[in-house]
Design a protein around this motif. Structure first.
Motif, PDB file in Angstrom:
ATOM      1  N   ASN A  81       0.768  -1.154   0.047  1.00 45.28           N
ATOM      2  CA  ASN A  81      -0.150  -0.049   0.008  1.00 45.28           C
ATOM      3  C   ASN A  81       0.799   1.139  -0.025  1.00 45.28           C
ATOM      4  O   ASN A  81       0.525   2.124  -0.571  1.00 45.28           O
ATOM      5  CB  ASN A  81      -0.832  -0.014   1.058  1.00 45.28           C
ATOM      6  CG  ASN A  81      -1.806  -1.086   1.246  1.00 45.28           C
ATOM      7  OD1 ASN A  81      -2.292  -1.644  -0.111  1.00 45.28           O
ATOM      8  ND2 ASN A  81      -2.791  -1.434   2.169  1.00 45.28           N
TER       9      ASN A  81
ATOM     10  N   MET B 126       2.225   1.477  -3.469  1.00 49.02           N
ATOM     11  CA  MET B 126       1.483   2.040  -4.669  1.00 49.02           C
ATOM     12  C   MET B 126       0.956   3.455  -4.421  1.00 49.02           C
ATOM     13  O   MET B 126       0.841   3.939  -5.509  1.00 49.02           O
ATOM     14  CB  MET B 126      -0.002   1.286  -4.456  1.00 49.02           C
ATOM     15  CG  MET B 126       0.440  -0.366  -4.506  1.00 49.02           C
ATOM     16  SD  MET B 126      -0.329  -1.030  -6.172  1.00 49.02           S
ATOM     17  CE  MET B 126       0.158  -2.487  -6.331  1.00 49.02           C
ATOM     18  N   GLN B 127       0.996   3.894  -3.217  1.00 47.96           N
ATOM     19  CA  GLN B 127       0.881   5.304  -3.026  1.00 47.96           C
ATOM     20  C   GLN B 127       1.804   6.224  -3.441  1.00 47.96           C
ATOM     21  O   GLN B 127       1.605   7.302  -4.228  1.00 47.96           O
ATOM     22  CB  GLN B 127       0.443   5.709  -1.510  1.00 47.96           C
ATOM     23  CG  GLN B 127      -1.019   5.216  -1.084  1.00 47.96           C
ATOM     24  CD  GLN B 127      -1.282   5.236   0.413  1.00 47.96           C
ATOM     25  OE1 GLN B 127      -1.610   6.064   0.976  1.00 47.96           O
ATOM     26  NE2 GLN B 127      -0.921   4.131   0.863  1.00 47.96           N
TER      27      GLN B 127
ATOM     28  N   GLU C 163       1.428   6.081  -7.292  1.00 48.57           N
ATOM     29  CA  GLU C 163       0.259   7.101  -7.767  1.00 48.57           C
ATOM     30  C   GLU C 163       1.012   8.534  -7.766  1.00 48.57           C
ATOM     31  O   GLU C 163       0.597   9.105  -8.836  1.00 48.57           O
ATOM     32  CB  GLU C 163      -0.973   7.240  -6.824  1.00 48.57           C
ATOM     33  CG  GLU C 163      -1.441   5.669  -6.745  1.00 48.57           C
ATOM     34  CD  GLU C 163      -2.697   6.056  -7.892  1.00 48.57           C
ATOM     35  OE1 GLU C 163      -2.951   6.987  -8.607  1.00 48.57           O
ATOM     36  OE2 GLU C 163      -3.204   4.916  -8.111  1.00 48.57           O
ATOM     37  N   LYS C 164       1.661   9.020  -6.933  1.00 50.75           N
ATOM     38  CA  LYS C 164       2.192  10.363  -6.825  1.00 50.75           C
ATOM     39  C   LYS C 164       3.418  10.493  -7.740  1.00 50.75           C
ATOM     40  O   LYS C 164       3.199  11.778  -8.378  1.00 50.75           O
ATOM     41  CB  LYS C 164       2.750  10.689  -5.313  1.00 50.75           C
ATOM     42  CG  LYS C 164       2.021  11.010  -4.405  1.00 50.75           C
ATOM     43  CD  LYS C 164       3.008  11.795  -3.229  1.00 50.75           C
ATOM     44  CE  LYS C 164       3.355  10.758  -2.247  1.00 50.75           C
ATOM     45  NZ  LYS C 164       4.156  11.181  -1.181  1.00 50.75           N
ATOM     46  N   GLU C 165       3.737   9.431  -8.292  1.00 51.29           N
ATOM     47  CA  GLU C 165       4.858   9.633  -9.456  1.00 51.29           C
ATOM     48  C   GLU C 165       4.303   9.504 -10.609  1.00 51.29           C
ATOM     49  O   GLU C 165       4.919   9.161 -11.878  1.00 51.29           O
ATOM     50  CB  GLU C 165       5.827   8.748  -9.284  1.00 51.29           C
ATOM     51  CG  GLU C 165       6.673   8.936  -7.922  1.00 51.29           C
ATOM     52  CD  GLU C 165       7.622  10.260  -7.942  1.00 51.29           C
ATOM     53  OE1 GLU C 165       7.889  10.665  -8.966  1.00 51.29           O
ATOM     54  OE2 GLU C 165       8.102  10.763  -6.901  1.00 51.29           O
TER      55      GLU C 165
ATOM     56  N   PRO D  53      -0.902   4.872 -12.437  1.00 52.86           N
ATOM     57  CA  PRO D  53      -2.059   4.822 -12.018  1.00 52.86           C
ATOM     58  C   PRO D  53      -2.162   3.206 -11.239  1.00 52.86           C
ATOM     59  O   PRO D  53      -1.413   2.247 -11.840  1.00 52.86           O
ATOM     60  CB  PRO D  53      -3.017   4.833 -12.932  1.00 52.86           C
ATOM     61  CG  PRO D  53      -2.268   4.651 -14.271  1.00 52.86           C
ATOM     62  CD  PRO D  53      -0.903   5.095 -13.708  1.00 52.86           C
ATOM     63  N   THR D  54      -2.712   3.159  -9.884  1.00 51.51           N
ATOM     64  CA  THR D  54      -2.807   1.722  -9.555  1.00 51.51           C
ATOM     65  C   THR D  54      -4.215   1.352  -9.027  1.00 51.51           C
ATOM     66  O   THR D  54      -5.391   2.458  -8.941  1.00 51.51           O
ATOM     67  CB  THR D  54      -2.037   1.644  -7.968  1.00 51.51           C
ATOM     68  OG1 THR D  54      -2.688   2.343  -6.998  1.00 51.51           O
ATOM     69  CG2 THR D  54      -0.587   2.632  -8.393  1.00 51.51           C
ATOM     70  N   HIS D  55      -4.441   0.427  -8.480  1.00 46.35           N
ATOM     71  CA  HIS D  55      -5.896  -0.061  -7.979  1.00 46.35           C
ATOM     72  C   HIS D  55      -5.940   0.209  -6.483  1.00 46.35           C
ATOM     73  O   HIS D  55      -7.261   0.075  -6.198  1.00 46.35           O
ATOM     74  CB  HIS D  55      -5.806  -1.813  -8.210  1.00 46.35           C
ATOM     75  CG  HIS D  55      -5.077  -2.583  -7.191  1.00 46.35           C
ATOM     76  ND1 HIS D  55      -5.087  -3.791  -7.188  1.00 46.35           N
ATOM     77  CD2 HIS D  55      -4.073  -2.258  -6.447  1.00 46.35           C
ATOM     78  CE1 HIS D  55      -4.403  -4.430  -6.266  1.00 46.35           C
ATOM     79  NE2 HIS D  55      -3.647  -3.360  -5.710  1.00 46.35           N
TER      80      HIS D  55
ATOM     81  N   LYS E 230      -9.821  -1.028  -6.480  1.00 45.85           N
ATOM     82  CA  LYS E 230     -10.396  -0.907  -7.559  1.00 45.85           C
ATOM     83  C   LYS E 230     -10.545  -2.315  -8.080  1.00 45.85           C
ATOM     84  O   LYS E 230      -9.598  -3.023  -8.273  1.00 45.85           O
ATOM     85  CB  LYS E 230     -10.041   0.082  -8.490  1.00 45.85           C
ATOM     86  CG  LYS E 230     -10.016   1.441  -8.236  1.00 45.85           C
ATOM     87  CD  LYS E 230      -9.476   2.538  -8.993  1.00 45.85           C
ATOM     88  CE  LYS E 230      -9.412   3.646  -8.583  1.00 45.85           C
ATOM     89  NZ  LYS E 230      -8.402   4.522  -8.878  1.00 45.85           N
TER      90      LYS E 230
ATOM     91  N   TYR F  91       4.929   1.975 -17.990  1.00 42.78           N
ATOM     92  CA  TYR F  91       4.707   1.940 -16.425  1.00 42.78           C
ATOM     93  C   TYR F  91       5.646   1.131 -15.531  1.00 42.78           C
ATOM     94  O   TYR F  91       6.154   1.190 -14.525  1.00 42.78           O
ATOM     95  CB  TYR F  91       3.122   1.399 -16.080  1.00 42.78           C
ATOM     96  CG  TYR F  91       2.252   2.634 -16.411  1.00 42.78           C
ATOM     97  CD1 TYR F  91       2.430   3.789 -16.694  1.00 42.78           C
ATOM     98  CD2 TYR F  91       0.850   1.829 -16.732  1.00 42.78           C
ATOM     99  CE1 TYR F  91       1.360   4.473 -16.763  1.00 42.78           C
ATOM    100  CE2 TYR F  91      -0.246   2.790 -16.882  1.00 42.78           C
ATOM    101  CZ  TYR F  91      -0.016   4.100 -16.959  1.00 42.78           C
ATOM    102  OH  TYR F  91      -1.140   5.023 -17.552  1.00 42.78           O
TER     103      TYR F  91
ATOM    104  N   VAL G  77      -3.965  -0.032 -15.148  1.00 39.09           N
ATOM    105  CA  VAL G  77      -3.486   0.263 -13.846  1.00 39.09           C
ATOM    106  C   VAL G  77      -2.616  -0.953 -13.062  1.00 39.09           C
ATOM    107  O   VAL G  77      -2.725  -2.038 -13.523  1.00 39.09           O
ATOM    108  CB  VAL G  77      -4.759   0.636 -12.727  1.00 39.09           C
ATOM    109  CG1 VAL G  77      -5.522   1.859 -13.241  1.00 39.09           C
ATOM    110  CG2 VAL G  77      -5.608  -0.535 -12.340  1.00 39.09           C
TER     111      VAL G  77
END
Ligand code: TMP
Length: 238
Positions: A55, A58-59, A62-64, A67-69, A82, A154, A189
């Motif tokens: 987690n 993944m966060q 996302e910031k970079e 896209p993730t689930h 998701k 990605y 994602v």
């Protein structure tokens, strides 16, 4: 968010439906397998380490811009994600020779590459997840040409971000496996997990293995390695 019935149980995780059609709950187990399920065991606390670490990563991703689930961490072992349709490809990025690469090409482990490599395996337990190239993946309609391009872009971005991130923590990112999924709108994602189950982590000073290879190869100190990675990533004791 209400947890509904179990949708699926995998080797390391269970997946539950929720009262929202677009969301699932993933629950991380301590069960460990290797060699396509041939070797079975338990790694105490692994589910907590993998859930929390995955987690956090993944966060960060996302910031970079990857896209993730990931939606929300619900508890030590459970995360809201998701719902995706998994692209049946295991996407493996390598920075240093190890594992099946070293074996296939008859080279020792630990040789750094000038450039990272990427390869795909066809996610199919019955066939033992065979290596596949992008032409064959297209022929089998596992993904479109555009999806494969996006996945490669990605995957290398994940490598750039995580290699630098782990080096700060005194860890060499040797190689790792990613899985991607399609959202309802068809966009790609990052899904599944990023953890010591799916990455090779070597201590930057000693090259000590801090990942699932300790379990695969009966090296001992398995729980300790997961706890050490947890400590470095979260700053907390496992
Ligand atoms: P390999 O060298 O055995 O092909 O593994 C490459 C990377 O992929 C390594 O970091 C471990 C990870 N991996 C998985 O996550 N799942 C698998 O089933 C396998 C075989 C490897």
């Amino acid at each position: 968010m209400e947890k509904r019935q179990q949708l699926y149980e995998g080797k390391a995780k269970k997946v539950f439906l929720t009262d929202s059609e677009d969301l699932l709950i993933v629950s991380y187990k301590d069960d460990a397998t290797a060699f396509n399920g041939l070797k079975k065991g338990q790694i105490a606390g692994k589910g907590i380490v993998n859930n929390r670490m995955s987690n956090m990563l993944m966060q960060l991703l996302e910031k970079e811009g990857v896209p993730t689930h990931f939606v929300k961490e619900l508890s030590e072992r459970e995360t809201l994600v998701k719902k995706v349709k998994i692209v049946p490809l295991e996407v493996i990025v390598r920075n240093v020779s190890a594992g099946s690469f070293a074996k296939r090409y008859g080279v020792e482990e630990g040789i750094p590459f000038d450039k990272p490599t990427i390869e795909f395996s066809y996610k199919c337990d019955e066939l033992g997840d065979p290596l596949i190239n992008s032409y064959h993946a297209l022929a089998l309609k596992l993904a479109t040409e555009k999806e494969i391009e996006t996945i490669k872009k990605y995957a290398f971005k994940v490598n750039d971000v995580l290699k630098a991130y782990f080096l700060e923590l005194g860890v060499r990112l040797i190689d790792f496996k990613l899985e991607f999924g399609r959202l309802n709108d068809g966009s790609i994602v990052l899904a599944d997990e990023i953890s010591p189950d799916t990455c090779r982590f070597w201590d930057a000073k000693t090259n000590e293995k801090l990942d699932k290879d300790r379990f695969r190869r009966d090296l001992g100190g398995v729980e300790e390695a997961y706890a050490e990675m947890f400590k470095r990533v979260t700053g907390e004791k496992a």
